[in-house]
Design a protein around this motif. Structure first.
Motif, PDB file in Angstrom:
ATOM      1  N   ILE A 172      27.695  58.802  55.107  1.00  0.00           N
ATOM      2  CA  ILE A 172      27.985  57.522  53.721  1.00  0.00           C
ATOM      3  C   ILE A 172      27.253  58.491  52.416  1.00  0.00           C
ATOM      4  O   ILE A 172      25.777  58.641  52.362  1.00  0.00           O
ATOM      5  CB  ILE A 172      27.431  56.012  54.210  1.00  0.00           C
ATOM      6  CG1 ILE A 172      28.022  55.724  55.694  1.00  0.00           C
ATOM      7  CG2 ILE A 172      27.616  55.859  53.169  1.00  0.00           C
ATOM      8  CD1 ILE A 172      27.751  54.807  56.299  1.00  0.00           C
ATOM      9  N   ASN A 174      25.066  58.660  49.235  1.00  0.00           N
ATOM     10  CA  ASN A 174      23.775  58.017  49.016  1.00  0.00           C
ATOM     11  C   ASN A 174      23.334  57.075  50.126  1.00  0.00           C
ATOM     12  O   ASN A 174      22.752  56.191  50.533  1.00  0.00           O
ATOM     13  CB  ASN A 174      24.572  56.807  47.819  1.00  0.00           C
ATOM     14  CG  ASN A 174      24.457  57.758  46.596  1.00  0.00           C
ATOM     15  OD1 ASN A 174      24.134  58.312  45.887  1.00  0.00           O
ATOM     16  ND2 ASN A 174      25.917  56.856  45.688  1.00  0.00           N
ATOM     17  N   GLY A 175      23.507  57.297  51.334  1.00  0.00           N
ATOM     18  CA  GLY A 175      23.248  56.602  52.825  1.00  0.00           C
ATOM     19  C   GLY A 175      21.716  57.407  53.190  1.00  0.00           C
ATOM     20  O   GLY A 175      21.496  58.580  52.954  1.00  0.00           O
ATOM     21  N   GLU A 215      33.182  52.158  52.661  1.00  0.00           N
ATOM     22  CA  GLU A 215      31.729  52.799  52.193  1.00  0.00           C
ATOM     23  C   GLU A 215      32.789  54.504  51.587  1.00  0.00           C
ATOM     24  O   GLU A 215      33.291  54.398  52.144  1.00  0.00           O
ATOM     25  CB  GLU A 215      31.144  52.732  52.990  1.00  0.00           C
ATOM     26  CG  GLU A 215      29.570  52.065  53.275  1.00  0.00           C
ATOM     27  CD  GLU A 215      28.657  51.968  52.768  1.00  0.00           C
ATOM     28  OE1 GLU A 215      28.497  52.656  51.315  1.00  0.00           O
ATOM     29  OE2 GLU A 215      28.430  50.981  52.994  1.00  0.00           O
TER      30      GLU A 215
END
Length: 261
Positions: A172, A174-175, A215
């Motif tokens: 994901i 920026n996860g 996402e």
């Protein structure tokens, strides 16, 4: 429970006074009757065979069943009674059975409320893995169209690369650094790979979650060639179609870049 012991001791005071009085009659009968009555009360309320405690739990279960039958939220006092009545070493299994039963009968409102309440109770790492496994069952029941979510990857190796191993990691954007799906193949004749919810590292943190939350996902592919050279290819996509449970990715020969490290 301490209050009950205090009440029992207070109840013994007049009986003791009666037994100590000189002119009291039938002392043996009074002592035996009092001993049996208080003993049964203590056994019924405080022991592991407590029928009074079991009766309270039956009432709690009935309250839970009533909420599940109409698929509604439980009252706040249910959780207060749960904390006071159910032993700590039974809370996890009790809640797990309740949640799975609620999911099974499609009482999803009650199931979601129980999940929120249960999250801090499933404290250690093993319990959390089990918690998120239950969460994924609830999510798949609520969003059945994503239970079989997958990403189909067709790829052509880089030019002059005789493939020894190919790996795919789906993240994901920026996860967390943990991939939501991962696959490694050492078969040089395989040029099509499918990533699904079962390829996740953590139950519930998977492709279905990314689809539901719309996402942006990043696919990172890597090639290891027979001459030890390596190539990589990245693909990113914003998921903006909630009706799409199958993603398709095509990696062509020119999409690979040599890894110079």
């Amino acid at each position: 429970m301490i209050i009950f012991y205090i009440i029992a001791l207070v109840a013994l005071i007049p009986i003791t006074i009666y037994l100590l009085a000189r002119d009291s009659q039938h002392k043996a009968f009074v002592f035996s009757f009092a001993f049996i009555l208080i003993g049964i009360s203590l056994l019924g309320f405080t022991s592991k065979f407590s029928f009074l405690g079991s009766a309270q739990e039956v009432i709690l279960v009935n309250e839970l069943q009533e909420a599940m039958d109409v698929n509604t939220e439980l009252n706040a006092d249910f959780f207060i009674k749960f904390d006071n009545l159910i032993d700590d070493n039974r809370k996890n299994s009790w809640l797990e059975q309740a949640i799975l039963y609620a999911i099974d009968i499609e009482s999803l409102v009650a199931a979601e409320q129980l999940m929120k309440f249960a999250e801090p109770i499933f404290a250690n790492s093993n319990e959390q893995v089990r918690f998120y496994a239950i969460y994924s069952i609830l999510r798949d029941k609520k969003f059945p169209e994503y239970a079989l979510a997958k990403m189909e990857i067709d790829f052509v190796p880089a030019k002059s690369c005789r493939v020894e191993r190919v790996n795919f990691n789906l993240f994901i954007a920026n996860g967390p650094a943990v991939p939501i799906a991962k696959s490694i193949s050492e078969d040089p004749n395989v040029f099509k790979v499918t990533l699904s919810n079962t390829d996740s590292m953590i139950p519930g943190f998977d492709l279905a979650s990314a689809l539901i939350n719309e996402e942006k996902v990043i696919l990172k592919a890597g090639l290891l060639c027979a001459d030890s050279s390596t190539y990589y290819s990245n693909f990113s996509s914003k998921i903006n179609n909630l009706n799409t449970a199958i993603l398709k990715v095509q990696i062509n020969e020119k999409d690979w870049s040599a890894d110079l490290q």
